[in-house]
Design a protein around this motif. Structure first.
Motif, PDB file in Angstrom:
ATOM      1  N   GLY A  17       0.377   3.291  -2.568  1.00 56.96           N
ATOM      2  CA  GLY A  17      -0.406   3.809  -4.459  1.00 56.96           C
ATOM      3  C   GLY A  17      -1.395   2.660  -4.583  1.00 56.96           C
ATOM      4  N   PHE A  18      -2.284   3.078  -5.726  1.00 55.44           N
ATOM      5  CA  PHE A  18      -3.038   2.986  -5.425  1.00 55.44           C
ATOM      6  C   PHE A  18      -4.224   1.640  -5.217  1.00 55.44           C
ATOM      7  N   GLU A  19      -3.115   0.517  -5.803  1.00 52.41           N
ATOM      8  CA  GLU A  19      -3.724  -0.499  -6.093  1.00 52.41           C
ATOM      9  C   GLU A  19      -4.039  -1.043  -3.704  1.00 52.41           C
ATOM     10  N   GLU A  20      -2.548  -0.821  -3.438  1.00 54.07           N
ATOM     11  CA  GLU A  20      -2.326  -1.044  -2.181  1.00 54.07           C
ATOM     12  C   GLU A  20      -3.486  -0.203  -1.294  1.00 54.07           C
ATOM     13  N   LEU A  21      -4.049   0.523  -1.546  1.00 57.11           N
ATOM     14  CA  LEU A  21      -5.248   1.618  -1.426  1.00 57.11           C
ATOM     15  C   LEU A  21      -6.411   1.067  -0.967  1.00 57.11           C
ATOM     16  N   ALA A  22      -6.758   0.496  -2.464  1.00 54.10           N
ATOM     17  CA  ALA A  22      -7.784  -0.091  -2.807  1.00 54.10           C
ATOM     18  C   ALA A  22      -7.590  -1.958  -1.826  1.00 54.10           C
ATOM     19  N   ARG A  23      -7.144  -2.344  -2.196  1.00 49.59           N
ATOM     20  CA  ARG A  23      -6.907  -3.419  -0.988  1.00 49.59           C
ATOM     21  C   ARG A  23      -7.268  -3.264   0.492  1.00 49.59           C
ATOM     22  N   ILE A  24      -5.981  -2.031   0.785  1.00 58.21           N
ATOM     23  CA  ILE A  24      -6.312  -1.548   2.128  1.00 58.21           C
ATOM     24  C   ILE A  24      -7.694  -0.939   2.638  1.00 58.21           C
ATOM     25  N   GLU A  25      -8.436  -0.595   1.873  1.00 63.12           N
ATOM     26  CA  GLU A  25      -9.666  -0.006   2.333  1.00 63.12           C
ATOM     27  C   GLU A  25     -10.928  -0.903   2.436  1.00 63.12           C
ATOM     28  N   LYS A  27     -10.587  -3.256   4.082  1.00 58.37           N
ATOM     29  CA  LYS A  27     -10.447  -3.967   5.459  1.00 58.37           C
ATOM     30  C   LYS A  27     -11.298  -2.889   6.688  1.00 58.37           C
ATOM     31  N   SER A  28     -11.885  -3.708   7.235  1.00 57.20           N
ATOM     32  CA  SER A  28     -11.832  -3.160   8.559  1.00 57.20           C
ATOM     33  C   SER A  28     -11.063  -1.628   8.952  1.00 57.20           C
ATOM     34  N   GLU A  29     -12.062  -0.864   9.221  1.00 57.12           N
ATOM     35  CA  GLU A  29     -11.253   0.693   9.633  1.00 57.12           C
ATOM     36  C   GLU A  29     -10.079   0.230  10.568  1.00 57.12           C
ATOM     37  N   ALA A  30     -10.372  -0.629  11.418  1.00 57.02           N
ATOM     38  CA  ALA A  30      -9.375  -0.929  12.628  1.00 57.02           C
ATOM     39  C   ALA A  30      -8.589  -1.684  12.445  1.00 57.02           C
ATOM     40  N   LEU A  31      -7.843  -2.013  11.362  1.00 55.95           N
ATOM     41  CA  LEU A  31      -6.919  -3.009  10.812  1.00 55.95           C
ATOM     42  C   LEU A  31      -6.263  -2.105  10.393  1.00 55.95           C
ATOM     43  N   ARG A  32      -6.925  -1.358   9.494  1.00 53.92           N
ATOM     44  CA  ARG A  32      -6.498  -0.830   7.924  1.00 53.92           C
ATOM     45  C   ARG A  32      -4.099  -0.126   8.228  1.00 53.92           C
ATOM     46  N   LEU A  33      -4.440   0.218   9.429  1.00 56.81           N
ATOM     47  CA  LEU A  33      -3.132   0.835   9.744  1.00 56.81           C
ATOM     48  C   LEU A  33      -2.147  -0.064  10.168  1.00 56.81           C
ATOM     49  N   GLY A  34      -2.459  -1.018  10.538  1.00 53.85           N
ATOM     50  CA  GLY A  34      -1.468  -2.626  10.840  1.00 53.85           C
ATOM     51  C   GLY A  34      -1.189  -2.828   9.675  1.00 53.85           C
ATOM     52  N   PHE A  35      -2.491  -2.877   8.764  1.00 55.97           N
ATOM     53  CA  PHE A  35      -1.764  -3.982   7.328  1.00 55.97           C
ATOM     54  C   PHE A  35      -0.810  -2.799   6.838  1.00 55.97           C
ATOM     55  N   ALA A  36      -1.538  -2.162   6.862  1.00 54.25           N
ATOM     56  CA  ALA A  36      -0.589  -0.541   5.716  1.00 54.25           C
ATOM     57  C   ALA A  36       1.439  -1.227   5.890  1.00 54.25           C
ATOM     58  N   ALA A  37       1.279  -0.931   6.974  1.00 58.60           N
ATOM     59  CA  ALA A  37       2.377  -0.824   8.751  1.00 58.60           C
ATOM     60  C   ALA A  37       3.450  -2.056   7.604  1.00 58.60           C
ATOM     61  N   GLN A  38       2.258  -3.036   8.393  1.00 54.24           N
ATOM     62  CA  GLN A  38       3.023  -4.783   7.651  1.00 54.24           C
ATOM     63  C   GLN A  38       3.637  -4.424   6.206  1.00 54.24           C
ATOM     64  N   LEU A  39       2.297  -3.896   5.457  1.00 55.71           N
ATOM     65  CA  LEU A  39       2.972  -4.109   4.007  1.00 55.71           C
ATOM     66  C   LEU A  39       4.446  -2.949   4.216  1.00 55.71           C
ATOM     67  N   LYS A  40       3.749  -1.935   4.147  1.00 54.83           N
ATOM     68  CA  LYS A  40       5.029  -1.247   3.557  1.00 54.83           C
ATOM     69  C   LYS A  40       6.546  -1.895   4.550  1.00 54.83           C
ATOM     70  N   PHE A  41       7.007  -1.971   5.567  1.00 58.55           N
ATOM     71  CA  PHE A  41       7.118  -2.593   6.836  1.00 58.55           C
ATOM     72  C   PHE A  41       8.113  -3.695   5.358  1.00 58.55           C
ATOM     73  N   CYS A  42       7.250  -4.477   5.555  1.00 57.05           N
ATOM     74  CA  CYS A  42       7.853  -5.881   4.630  1.00 57.05           C
ATOM     75  C   CYS A  42       8.711  -5.535   3.384  1.00 57.05           C
ATOM     76  N   GLN A  43       8.009  -4.033   2.419  1.00 60.69           N
ATOM     77  CA  GLN A  43       8.832  -3.695   1.519  1.00 60.69           C
ATOM     78  C   GLN A  43       9.491  -3.653   1.425  1.00 60.69           C
ATOM     79  N   LEU A  44      10.031  -2.672   2.572  1.00 58.13           N
ATOM     80  CA  LEU A  44      11.305  -1.697   3.232  1.00 58.13           C
ATOM     81  C   LEU A  44      12.308  -3.031   3.717  1.00 58.13           C
ATOM     82  N   ALA A  45      11.712  -3.866   4.279  1.00 58.75           N
ATOM     83  CA  ALA A  45      13.121  -4.121   4.984  1.00 58.75           C
ATOM     84  C   ALA A  45      13.197  -6.005   4.750  1.00 58.75           C
ATOM     85  N   GLY A  46      11.594  -6.415   4.270  1.00 52.82           N
ATOM     86  CA  GLY A  46      11.546  -8.122   3.554  1.00 52.82           C
ATOM     87  C   GLY A  46      11.249  -9.374   4.710  1.00 52.82           C
ATOM     88  N   ARG A  47      10.786  -8.671   5.350  1.00 47.85           N
ATOM     89  CA  ARG A  47      10.038  -9.240   6.619  1.00 47.85           C
ATOM     90  C   ARG A  47       9.288  -8.358   7.223  1.00 47.85           C
TER      91      ARG A  47
END
Length: 96
Positions: A17-25, A27-47
């Protein structure tokens, strides 16, 4: 989370979402994808995922496309080290 994801399911569960993208952007470019993956995985799996192996291939590609980052960055991300733990805290604090 081993399963086949349809395009509709990817869009529904793995799109940023827009708010998620703003927070991720902020971050340094090297960390963005990992941050996004952790965020969405946590939202889905609860861990948080322990490694890139827990992120479905289709979801990693979907997130990478949104962030214009190569999916290989997921395998270089520091999942359990300092950056990974910092990401956990930020996501947990943000979710409160």
């Amino acid at each position: 989370m081993d399963r086949t994801w349809s395009r509709q399911e990817l869009a529904e569960h793995w799109s940023l979402g827009f708010e998620e993208l703003a927070r991720i952007e902020s971050k340094s470019e090297a960390l963005r994808l990992g941050f996004a993956a952790q965020l969405k995985f946590c939202q889905l799996a609860g861990r948080f995922p322990a490694s890139a192996a827990e992120i479905p291939d289709a979801a990693g590609c979907h997130l990478g496309d949104q962030l214009v980052r190569p999916v290989v960055e997921l395998f270089d991300y520091d999942w359990s080290g300092r950056n990974g733990q910092r990401t956990h805290r930020r996501i947990t604090d943000w979710s409160k």
